[in-house]
Design a protein around this motif. Sequence first.
Motif, PDB file in Angstrom:
ATOM      1  N   ASP A   5     -20.737  -3.487 -31.598  1.00 27.47           N
ATOM      2  CA  ASP A   5     -21.465  -4.755 -31.653  1.00 27.47           C
ATOM      3  C   ASP A   5     -22.972  -4.519 -31.637  1.00 27.47           C
ATOM      4  O   ASP A   5     -23.719  -5.229 -32.311  1.00 27.47           O
ATOM      5  N   GLN A   6     -23.419  -3.526 -30.862  1.00 27.07           N
ATOM      6  CA  GLN A   6     -24.842  -3.193 -30.838  1.00 27.07           C
ATOM      7  C   GLN A   6     -25.315  -2.751 -32.222  1.00 27.07           C
ATOM      8  O   GLN A   6     -26.382  -3.146 -32.677  1.00 27.07           O
ATOM      9  N   ASP A   7     -24.473  -1.934 -32.888  1.00 29.12           N
ATOM     10  CA  ASP A   7     -24.810  -1.487 -34.240  1.00 29.12           C
ATOM     11  C   ASP A   7     -24.836  -2.665 -35.202  1.00 29.12           C
ATOM     12  O   ASP A   7     -25.751  -2.778 -36.030  1.00 29.12           O
ATOM     13  N   SER A   8     -23.845  -3.550 -35.095  1.00 33.45           N
ATOM     14  CA  SER A   8     -23.811  -4.739 -35.959  1.00 33.45           C
ATOM     15  C   SER A   8     -25.021  -5.626 -35.706  1.00 33.45           C
ATOM     16  O   SER A   8     -25.609  -6.168 -36.637  1.00 33.45           O
ATOM     17  N   ALA A  18     -23.369  -9.061 -43.811  1.00 37.61           N
ATOM     18  CA  ALA A  18     -22.011  -8.604 -43.495  1.00 37.61           C
ATOM     19  C   ALA A  18     -21.922  -8.169 -42.030  1.00 37.61           C
ATOM     20  O   ALA A  18     -20.915  -8.420 -41.357  1.00 37.61           O
ATOM     21  N   ALA A  19     -22.965  -7.538 -41.519  1.00 37.55           N
ATOM     22  CA  ALA A  19     -22.986  -7.134 -40.104  1.00 37.55           C
ATOM     23  C   ALA A  19     -23.007  -8.364 -39.202  1.00 37.55           C
ATOM     24  O   ALA A  19     -22.335  -8.394 -38.171  1.00 37.55           O
ATOM     25  N   PHE A  20     -23.756  -9.371 -39.612  1.00 43.17           N
ATOM     26  CA  PHE A  20     -23.786 -10.610 -38.837  1.00 43.17           C
ATOM     27  C   PHE A  20     -22.401 -11.249 -38.813  1.00 43.17           C
ATOM     28  O   PHE A  20     -21.935 -11.700 -37.771  1.00 43.17           O
ATOM     29  N   LYS A  21     -21.734 -11.249 -39.953  1.00 42.57           N
ATOM     30  CA  LYS A  21     -20.388 -11.820 -40.021  1.00 42.57           C
ATOM     31  C   LYS A  21     -19.446 -11.067 -39.081  1.00 42.57           C
ATOM     32  O   LYS A  21     -18.660 -11.690 -38.369  1.00 42.57           O
ATOM     33  N   GLN A  25     -17.694 -13.190 -36.152  1.00 43.22           N
ATOM     34  CA  GLN A  25     -16.319 -13.532 -36.525  1.00 43.22           C
ATOM     35  C   GLN A  25     -15.397 -13.744 -35.323  1.00 43.22           C
ATOM     36  O   GLN A  25     -14.665 -14.733 -35.284  1.00 43.22           O
ATOM     37  N   PRO A  26     -15.411 -12.872 -34.321  1.00 40.62           N
ATOM     38  CA  PRO A  26     -14.512 -13.081 -33.175  1.00 40.62           C
ATOM     39  C   PRO A  26     -14.831 -14.352 -32.374  1.00 40.62           C
ATOM     40  O   PRO A  26     -14.010 -14.816 -31.598  1.00 40.62           O
ATOM     41  N   HIS A  27     -16.009 -14.912 -32.578  1.00 42.92           N
ATOM     42  CA  HIS A  27     -16.437 -16.076 -31.795  1.00 42.92           C
ATOM     43  C   HIS A  27     -16.226 -17.394 -32.528  1.00 42.92           C
ATOM     44  O   HIS A  27     -16.350 -18.460 -31.917  1.00 42.92           O
TER      45      HIS A  27
END
Length: 186
Positions: A5-8, A18-21, A25-27
């Motif tokens: 998540d830190q990398d995203s 795409a990283a933001f998605k 996404q889990p939220h």
Amino acid sequence: MDDADQDSLACARAGDAAAFKRLVQPHARPLYGLCARITRDPALAEDAVQEALFNAWRHLQSFDGRAGFRTWLHRIAVNAALEQLRRRGRQEATTECADADEDFLGSMAEELPGPDRRAQGAEVHRIAEIQLQRMSLIERTAFVMRHHEGHSLEEIAQTLAMNTNACKQAIFRAVRKLRVALEPLR
């Protein structure tokens, strides 16, 4: 927040959609449930989630990590849901939200055995839904976040921009209103 998540987050801050998605996404589903319970309207809830995610993307640089990412997203979603209600000129939204996840009163009604108990459970659900609609937005939001979403008092207080004691009082008033409304069924 784990390393992935830190990398995203780092990639999303650099403009990687795409990283933001991947990060949000889990939220998405929990955010919809939260917004649906606040607005009591599936369409307003969808609009609120879209607005919340857009605002999160726009203000991702301002996420400083003092609160958890989930808490930060929930605060944005609560504000978006309340804004949807204000925009539509509604003090309270009255439409039932059949698609909201984890409807604790509905599941309670379904778990009761026998036709008499099921009828009583349906009546509990109906009265509780009416009472939730009558609560102030702060009471309902605090109650939903605590008893439907399982947030801590500190998270709720931070999300609603109030102190913890005021948060406790809002939840207490909501629970008291539900108890009073449900007392005749005992």
